[in-house]
Scaffold this motif. Sequence first.
Motif, PDB file in Angstrom:
ATOM      1  N   GLY A 132       1.486  23.636   9.554  1.00 45.89           N
ATOM      2  CA  GLY A 132       2.678  22.583   9.582  1.00 45.89           C
ATOM      3  C   GLY A 132       2.744  22.067  10.969  1.00 45.89           C
ATOM      4  N   LEU A 133       1.752  22.192  11.898  1.00 39.67           N
ATOM      5  CA  LEU A 133       1.731  21.575  13.196  1.00 39.67           C
ATOM      6  C   LEU A 133       2.127  20.024  13.067  1.00 39.67           C
ATOM      7  N   PRO A 134       2.999  19.596  13.843  1.00 36.35           N
ATOM      8  CA  PRO A 134       3.409  18.332  13.891  1.00 36.35           C
ATOM      9  C   PRO A 134       2.617  17.305  14.360  1.00 36.35           C
ATOM     10  N   GLY A 135       2.792  15.944  14.001  1.00 38.61           N
ATOM     11  CA  GLY A 135       2.019  14.692  14.516  1.00 38.61           C
ATOM     12  C   GLY A 135       0.493  14.976  14.524  1.00 38.61           C
ATOM     13  N   ASP A 136      -0.002  14.411  15.247  1.00 36.43           N
ATOM     14  CA  ASP A 136      -1.501  14.504  15.582  1.00 36.43           C
ATOM     15  C   ASP A 136      -2.100  15.775  16.071  1.00 36.43           C
ATOM     16  N   GLN A 137      -1.408  16.752  16.116  1.00 31.70           N
ATOM     17  CA  GLN A 137      -1.898  17.992  16.668  1.00 31.70           C
ATOM     18  C   GLN A 137      -3.262  18.788  16.042  1.00 31.70           C
ATOM     19  N   PRO A 138      -3.046  18.735  14.844  1.00 36.53           N
ATOM     20  CA  PRO A 138      -3.964  19.254  14.242  1.00 36.53           C
ATOM     21  C   PRO A 138      -5.416  18.638  14.469  1.00 36.53           C
ATOM     22  N   LEU A 139      -5.379  17.246  14.358  1.00 40.07           N
ATOM     23  CA  LEU A 139      -6.615  16.367  14.473  1.00 40.07           C
ATOM     24  C   LEU A 139      -7.117  16.696  15.847  1.00 40.07           C
ATOM     25  N   LEU A 140      -6.015  16.599  16.743  1.00 42.86           N
ATOM     26  CA  LEU A 140      -6.508  16.665  18.287  1.00 42.86           C
ATOM     27  C   LEU A 140      -7.178  17.963  18.658  1.00 42.86           C
ATOM     28  N   VAL A 141      -6.518  19.057  18.225  1.00 42.40           N
ATOM     29  CA  VAL A 141      -7.128  20.513  18.496  1.00 42.40           C
ATOM     30  C   VAL A 141      -8.352  20.487  17.890  1.00 42.40           C
ATOM     31  N   ALA A 142      -8.531  20.096  16.728  1.00 41.32           N
ATOM     32  CA  ALA A 142      -9.630  20.203  16.042  1.00 41.32           C
ATOM     33  C   ALA A 142     -10.879  19.344  16.775  1.00 41.32           C
ATOM     34  N   THR A 143     -10.404  18.154  17.205  1.00 41.13           N
ATOM     35  CA  THR A 143     -11.670  17.405  17.897  1.00 41.13           C
ATOM     36  C   THR A 143     -11.910  18.224  19.527  1.00 41.13           C
ATOM     37  N   GLY A 144     -11.047  18.777  20.148  1.00 39.79           N
ATOM     38  CA  GLY A 144     -11.060  19.307  21.399  1.00 39.79           C
ATOM     39  C   GLY A 144     -12.087  20.766  21.127  1.00 39.79           C
ATOM     40  N   TYR A 145     -11.864  21.391  20.166  1.00 41.94           N
ATOM     41  CA  TYR A 145     -12.615  22.456  19.941  1.00 41.94           C
ATOM     42  C   TYR A 145     -14.265  22.138  19.433  1.00 41.94           C
ATOM     43  N   SER A 146     -14.268  21.132  18.652  1.00 40.54           N
ATOM     44  CA  SER A 146     -15.563  20.836  17.908  1.00 40.54           C
ATOM     45  C   SER A 146     -16.295  20.053  19.010  1.00 40.54           C
ATOM     46  N   ILE A 147     -15.860  19.127  19.889  1.00 41.58           N
ATOM     47  CA  ILE A 147     -16.724  18.211  20.550  1.00 41.58           C
ATOM     48  C   ILE A 147     -16.791  18.787  21.969  1.00 41.58           C
ATOM     49  N   CYS A 148     -15.985  18.371  22.811  1.00 40.73           N
ATOM     50  CA  CYS A 148     -15.802  18.467  24.176  1.00 40.73           C
ATOM     51  C   CYS A 148     -14.794  18.385  24.971  1.00 40.73           C
ATOM     52  N   GLY A 149     -13.875  19.449  24.256  1.00 45.05           N
ATOM     53  CA  GLY A 149     -12.396  19.722  24.776  1.00 45.05           C
ATOM     54  C   GLY A 149     -11.674  18.524  25.188  1.00 45.05           C
ATOM     55  N   ALA A 150     -10.949  18.538  26.412  1.00 45.93           N
ATOM     56  CA  ALA A 150      -9.851  17.603  26.814  1.00 45.93           C
ATOM     57  C   ALA A 150     -10.297  16.151  26.761  1.00 45.93           C
ATOM     58  N   SER A 151     -11.652  15.843  27.326  1.00 44.54           N
ATOM     59  CA  SER A 151     -11.974  14.453  27.041  1.00 44.54           C
ATOM     60  C   SER A 151     -12.398  13.972  25.951  1.00 44.54           C
ATOM     61  N   ALA A 152     -12.747  14.910  24.777  1.00 46.60           N
ATOM     62  CA  ALA A 152     -12.489  14.478  23.474  1.00 46.60           C
ATOM     63  C   ALA A 152     -11.193  14.029  22.908  1.00 46.60           C
ATOM     64  N   ILE A 153     -10.228  14.943  23.181  1.00 45.29           N
ATOM     65  CA  ILE A 153      -8.743  15.048  22.689  1.00 45.29           C
ATOM     66  C   ILE A 153      -8.456  13.457  23.392  1.00 45.29           C
ATOM     67  N   GLY A 154      -8.497  13.209  24.597  1.00 43.66           N
ATOM     68  CA  GLY A 154      -7.979  12.060  25.136  1.00 43.66           C
ATOM     69  C   GLY A 154      -8.868  10.845  24.358  1.00 43.66           C
ATOM     70  N   ALA A 155     -10.156  11.063  24.104  1.00 46.49           N
ATOM     71  CA  ALA A 155     -10.487   9.702  23.505  1.00 46.49           C
ATOM     72  C   ALA A 155     -10.034   9.370  22.204  1.00 46.49           C
ATOM     73  N   VAL A 156      -9.903  10.600  21.347  1.00 46.40           N
ATOM     74  CA  VAL A 156      -9.094  10.424  19.871  1.00 46.40           C
ATOM     75  C   VAL A 156      -7.790  10.151  20.060  1.00 46.40           C
ATOM     76  N   ALA A 157      -7.101  10.794  21.001  1.00 45.81           N
ATOM     77  CA  ALA A 157      -5.791  10.190  21.198  1.00 45.81           C
ATOM     78  C   ALA A 157      -5.666   8.799  21.391  1.00 45.81           C
ATOM     79  N   GLU A 158      -6.524   8.120  22.109  1.00 42.81           N
ATOM     80  CA  GLU A 158      -6.691   6.601  22.354  1.00 42.81           C
ATOM     81  C   GLU A 158      -6.765   5.830  21.158  1.00 42.81           C
ATOM     82  N   ALA A 159      -7.632   6.291  20.299  1.00 41.54           N
ATOM     83  CA  ALA A 159      -8.054   5.724  19.219  1.00 41.54           C
ATOM     84  C   ALA A 159      -6.732   5.702  18.061  1.00 41.54           C
TER      85      ALA A 159
END
Length: 349
Positions: A132-159
């Motif tokens: 039950g995490l709010p907003g895009d947090q599940p997607l962003l955390v999943a991206t950061g863990y699976s790809i390259c941390g904060a850089s990946a989170i920033g990229a997906v957050a922009e998209a």
Amino acid sequence: MALLRERPTRHRPLTGPPAAPGKLPGLALAALGVAAAWGVHRLVPAVPMLTAAVVLGIVAAHLPWVRTTVRGAARPGLTFAGKRLMRVGIVLLGLKLSLDDVLGIGWATVLMVLAVVAATFFGTWWLGRRMGLPGDQPLLVATGYSICGASAIGAVAEATDSDERDTATSVALVTLCGTLAIAVLPLLHGPLGLTDAEFGRWVGASVHDVGQVVATAQTAGPGALGEAVLVKLMRVALLAPLVAAVALSVRRRRTAPVAAGQRRPPVVPLFVAGFLAMVLLRSTGLVPGIGLDLAQHAQELLLAAALFGLGSAVHLPSLTRTGGRVAGLGLAAWVVVAGVSYAGVLLTA
């Protein structure tokens, strides 16, 4: 009657809302944050500069004599750094990778990396939604863990045009867990029975940020470091297709007519196309070594400024509502990525 006539309005002082602060105060504060992060890295080399930048941004947002500026006059510039400078840094990140690097690690390792990324991304995303995490947090955390941390989170957050606080919370969590990996994973090198090369591949497949990978793998020597960087760069190469897939998903969900002045998100964001162009440019071999060095320094500075800006958007008191769930997701995702990557290393040894 003439004496009672109202004076001309041009003599009245004009009043109105105060002008919005520009970007300069925030960019100046971000530059100070980058300088401080560089100083921390120089004093404690085990702490990557990008990690220090996130932490210092969080600290600045909560210091009594700084937080008013962070939330007020500096906010436009810090937001600009967290979004726009992040894009430029991601583009330059492409110069770290060439097609020869991907082909050189072997198909078995490529398949292992693909499996680790897929299991980590979908497992973390699913678990975050179930928690039950709010907003895009599940997607962003999943991206950061699976790809390259904060850089990946920033990229997906922009998209996805994610909320700044969701982005900042996800960056803080991934940065914390990646920092813990620097201390924890070397302790498991011997007990898990890994050779130096296997340890390097495990680190490259499981640790989030490139700087954190280097700090962790170098404890086992240059052989482990080389393997770790190659595997990590393979994960970085998956940033472009992941962001494109997320952007396409967002585009398809927005089937309703867009409002006047709004545009649908592009299938491939411009900065992702720039990232791919830099990979191709690096693959040609036309960029001299000094050019690659300068680009690397510029990329680190830009990403440090962006991460300081994102860290400054973290509001710790507001995390009490979901703090336990966010921490639980971070721990679970850490176990998933470490366990799956360890199994993958053993299967491809």
